[in-house]
Scaffold this motif. Structure first.
Motif, mmCIF file in Angstrom:
data_model
loop_
_atom_site.group_PDB
_atom_site.id
_atom_site.type_symbol
_atom_site.label_atom_id
_atom_site.label_comp_id
_atom_site.label_asym_id
_atom_site.label_seq_id
_atom_site.Cartn_x
_atom_site.Cartn_y
_atom_site.Cartn_z
ATOM 1 N N GLY A 1 0.814 -1.219 0.000
ATOM 2 C CA GLY A 1 0.000 0.000 0.000
ATOM 3 C C GLY A 1 0.842 1.262 0.000
ATOM 4 N N ASP A 2 2.019 1.188 0.632
ATOM 5 C CA ASP A 2 2.932 2.337 0.640
ATOM 6 C C ASP A 2 3.456 2.640 -0.759
ATOM 7 O OD1 ASP A 2 2.632 2.375 3.407
ATOM 8 O OD2 ASP A 2 4.482 1.257 3.770
ATOM 9 N N HIS A 3 3.355 1.677 -1.649
ATOM 10 C CA HIS A 3 3.835 1.832 -3.026
ATOM 11 C C HIS A 3 2.680 1.879 -4.020
ATOM 12 C CE1 HIS A 3 7.981 1.260 -1.729
ATOM 13 N NE2 HIS A 3 7.495 0.346 -0.906
ATOM 14 N N VAL B 1 0.853 -10.143 -22.074
ATOM 15 C CA VAL B 1 1.120 -9.064 -21.124
ATOM 16 C C VAL B 1 2.623 -9.035 -20.870
ATOM 17 C CG1 VAL B 1 0.593 -8.132 -18.836
ATOM 18 C CG2 VAL B 1 -1.154 -9.436 -20.081
ATOM 19 N N ARG B 2 3.198 -7.838 -20.972
ATOM 20 C CA ARG B 2 4.642 -7.659 -20.783
ATOM 21 C C ARG B 2 4.902 -6.544 -19.774
ATOM 22 N NH1 ARG B 2 7.420 -10.080 -24.791
ATOM 23 N NH2 ARG B 2 6.303 -10.560 -26.700
ATOM 24 N N LEU B 3 5.990 -6.684 -19.026
ATOM 25 C CA LEU B 3 6.459 -5.597 -18.165
ATOM 26 C C LEU B 3 7.042 -4.493 -19.030
ATOM 27 C CD1 LEU B 3 8.528 -7.156 -15.215
ATOM 28 C CD2 LEU B 3 6.399 -5.862 -15.064
ATOM 29 N N THR B 4 6.810 -3.264 -18.650
ATOM 30 C CA THR B 4 7.523 -2.144 -19.252
ATOM 31 C C THR B 4 8.801 -1.938 -18.440
ATOM 32 O OG1 THR B 4 6.448 -0.544 -17.813
ATOM 33 C CG2 THR B 4 5.351 -1.018 -19.933
ATOM 34 N N ASP B 5 9.680 -1.082 -18.914
ATOM 35 C CA ASP B 5 10.890 -0.769 -18.144
ATOM 36 C C ASP B 5 10.516 -0.183 -16.786
ATOM 37 O OD1 ASP B 5 12.485 -1.689 -20.227
ATOM 38 O OD2 ASP B 5 12.861 0.327 -21.035
ATOM 39 N N GLU B 6 9.492 0.656 -16.777
ATOM 40 C CA GLU B 6 9.027 1.258 -15.522
ATOM 41 C C GLU B 6 8.466 0.188 -14.577
ATOM 42 O OE1 GLU B 6 6.017 4.817 -14.008
ATOM 43 O OE2 GLU B 6 6.276 4.466 -16.155
ATOM 44 N N GLY B 7 7.735 -0.763 -15.125
ATOM 45 C CA GLY B 7 7.196 -1.851 -14.313
ATOM 46 C C GLY B 7 8.288 -2.741 -13.755
ATOM 47 N N SER C 1 -2.783 -8.137 -5.824
ATOM 48 C CA SER C 1 -2.964 -8.678 -7.180
ATOM 49 C C SER C 1 -2.043 -7.982 -8.176
ATOM 50 C CB SER C 1 -4.416 -8.539 -7.631
ATOM 51 O OG SER C 1 -5.251 -9.379 -6.875
ATOM 52 N N GLN C 2 -1.920 -6.669 -8.060
ATOM 53 C CA GLN C 2 -1.040 -5.939 -8.969
ATOM 54 C C GLN C 2 0.416 -6.370 -8.778
ATOM 55 O OE1 GLN C 2 -2.191 -1.996 -7.730
ATOM 56 N NE2 GLN C 2 -3.386 -1.664 -9.595
ATOM 57 N N PHE C 3 0.842 -6.458 -7.518
ATOM 58 C CA PHE C 3 2.212 -6.892 -7.250
ATOM 59 C C PHE C 3 2.428 -8.302 -7.768
ATOM 60 C CE2 PHE C 3 5.387 -9.047 -4.653
ATOM 61 C CZ PHE C 3 6.490 -8.247 -4.912
ATOM 62 N N SER C 4 1.449 -9.181 -7.581
ATOM 63 C CA SER C 4 1.566 -10.564 -8.044
ATOM 64 C C SER C 4 1.761 -10.635 -9.552
ATOM 65 C CB SER C 4 0.337 -11.374 -7.638
ATOM 66 O OG SER C 4 0.225 -11.425 -6.230
ATOM 67 N N VAL C 5 1.060 -9.789 -10.294
ATOM 68 C CA VAL C 5 1.220 -9.735 -11.749
ATOM 69 C C VAL C 5 2.631 -9.282 -12.086
ATOM 70 C CG1 VAL C 5 0.538 -8.464 -13.839
ATOM 71 C CG2 VAL C 5 -1.212 -9.408 -12.321
ATOM 72 N N LEU C 6 3.090 -8.204 -11.466
ATOM 73 C CA LEU C 6 4.422 -7.687 -11.753
ATOM 74 C C LEU C 6 5.499 -8.722 -11.409
ATOM 75 C CD1 LEU C 6 4.092 -4.025 -10.409
ATOM 76 C CD2 LEU C 6 3.960 -4.801 -12.790
ATOM 77 N N GLU C 7 5.351 -9.375 -10.279
ATOM 78 C CA GLU C 7 6.320 -10.382 -9.848
ATOM 79 C C GLU C 7 6.343 -11.570 -10.811
ATOM 80 O OE1 GLU C 7 7.488 -12.644 -5.711
ATOM 81 O OE2 GLU C 7 5.365 -12.377 -6.177
ATOM 82 N N ALA C 8 5.172 -12.043 -11.205
ATOM 83 C CA ALA C 8 5.098 -13.173 -12.137
ATOM 84 C C ALA C 8 5.749 -12.821 -13.469
ATOM 85 C CB ALA C 8 3.644 -13.601 -12.350
ATOM 86 N N LEU C 9 5.484 -11.635 -13.967
ATOM 87 C CA LEU C 9 6.074 -11.219 -15.242
ATOM 88 C C LEU C 9 7.586 -11.044 -15.109
ATOM 89 C CD1 LEU C 9 3.384 -8.664 -16.461
ATOM 90 C CD2 LEU C 9 3.780 -10.988 -17.324
ATOM 91 N N LEU C 10 8.057 -10.572 -13.960
ATOM 92 C CA LEU C 10 9.489 -10.410 -13.744
ATOM 93 C C LEU C 10 10.209 -11.751 -13.797
ATOM 94 C CD1 LEU C 10 11.909 -8.560 -12.923
ATOM 95 C CD2 LEU C 10 11.347 -9.130 -10.548
ATOM 96 N N PHE C 11 9.662 -12.743 -13.106
ATOM 97 C CA PHE C 11 10.361 -14.021 -12.983
ATOM 98 C C PHE C 11 10.017 -15.040 -14.066
ATOM 99 C CE2 PHE C 11 10.705 -12.363 -8.623
ATOM 100 C CZ PHE C 11 12.088 -12.373 -8.524
ATOM 101 N N LEU C 12 8.832 -14.920 -14.645
ATOM 102 C CA LEU C 12 8.409 -15.908 -15.649
ATOM 103 C C LEU C 12 8.382 -15.357 -17.065
ATOM 104 C CD1 LEU C 12 5.513 -17.520 -13.579
ATOM 105 C CD2 LEU C 12 7.866 -18.326 -13.822
ATOM 106 N N ALA D 1 11.392 -1.848 -13.122
ATOM 107 C CA ALA D 1 12.066 -1.089 -12.074
ATOM 108 C C ALA D 1 11.230 -1.078 -10.791
ATOM 109 C CB ALA D 1 12.337 0.339 -12.542
ATOM 110 N N LYS D 2 9.939 -0.916 -10.941
ATOM 111 C CA LYS D 2 9.039 -0.867 -9.771
ATOM 112 C C LYS D 2 9.114 -2.175 -8.985
ATOM 113 C CE LYS D 2 5.275 0.962 -7.673
ATOM 114 N NZ LYS D 2 5.263 2.257 -7.005
ATOM 115 N N VAL D 3 8.957 -3.299 -9.654
ATOM 116 C CA VAL D 3 8.927 -4.582 -8.956
ATOM 117 C C VAL D 3 10.318 -4.958 -8.443
ATOM 118 C CG1 VAL D 3 9.126 -6.082 -10.985
ATOM 119 C CG2 VAL D 3 7.938 -6.903 -8.957
#
Length: 150
Positions: free
Chosen positions: A37-39, A101-107, A44-55, A109-111
């Motif tokens: 929440g601080d970010h 669905v793909r991570l952007t550079d900003e995404g 669910s949003q973090f889970s998507v970003l994390e999954a895309l980062l690692f998978l 960096a965020k995750v």
């Protein structure tokens, strides 16, 4: 709190275990993910970003399966991540019906910036258990999650 069900011993033990597991999972999830929440992210949003980062990039349907959400629920989550500039959708060139669905550079960096804090929170929550207990818990959860298969 144990169950108040007055069924058989087998039923009471199973219900008691279920109640304790459910309450523990809710508590662990809340404490381990409080920082999101601080970010300005939901779990669910973090889970998507994390999954895309690692998978890596994947279809919305596969992503929903990976993070245990419905495709319908995930549409709104991805809409919001796309609006924030963290992901982008692309049509699959081989099958135009599929959306990748793909991570952007900003995404990315965020995750990546959140991972240390995320792992630290999980380690803190699980510090209530010894390493051996964590290993046993993981094994039991896997066994329960696959319906008793080993």
């Amino acid at each position: 709190m144990p169950t108040h069900w007055e069924g058989s011993t087998e039923e009471r033990i199973a219900l008691d275990a279920y109640i304790k597991l459910w309450r523990a999972s809710q508590s662990v999830e809340s404490r381990a993910n409080r920082h999101l929440g601080d970010h300005d992210l939901t779990l669910s949003q973090f889970s998507v970003l994390e999954a895309l980062l690692f998978l890596g990039p994947m279809t919305q349907r596969k992503l929903a399966d990976k993070i245990l959400r419905t495709s319908g629920n995930l549409t709104m989550v991805i809409d919001n991540l796309e609006r924030s500039g963290f992901v982008r959708r692309e049509r699959n060139e081989k099958d135009r019906r599929e959306v990748i669905v793909r991570l952007t550079d900003e995404g990315r960096a965020k995750v990546e910036n959140l991972m240390d804090e995320h792992v630290k929170g999980i380690v803190e929550v699980f510090s209530a258990l010894s390493e051996d207990e964590q290993v046993v818990l993981a094994r039991l959860c896997k066994k329960l999650g696959v319906g008793g298969a080993t």
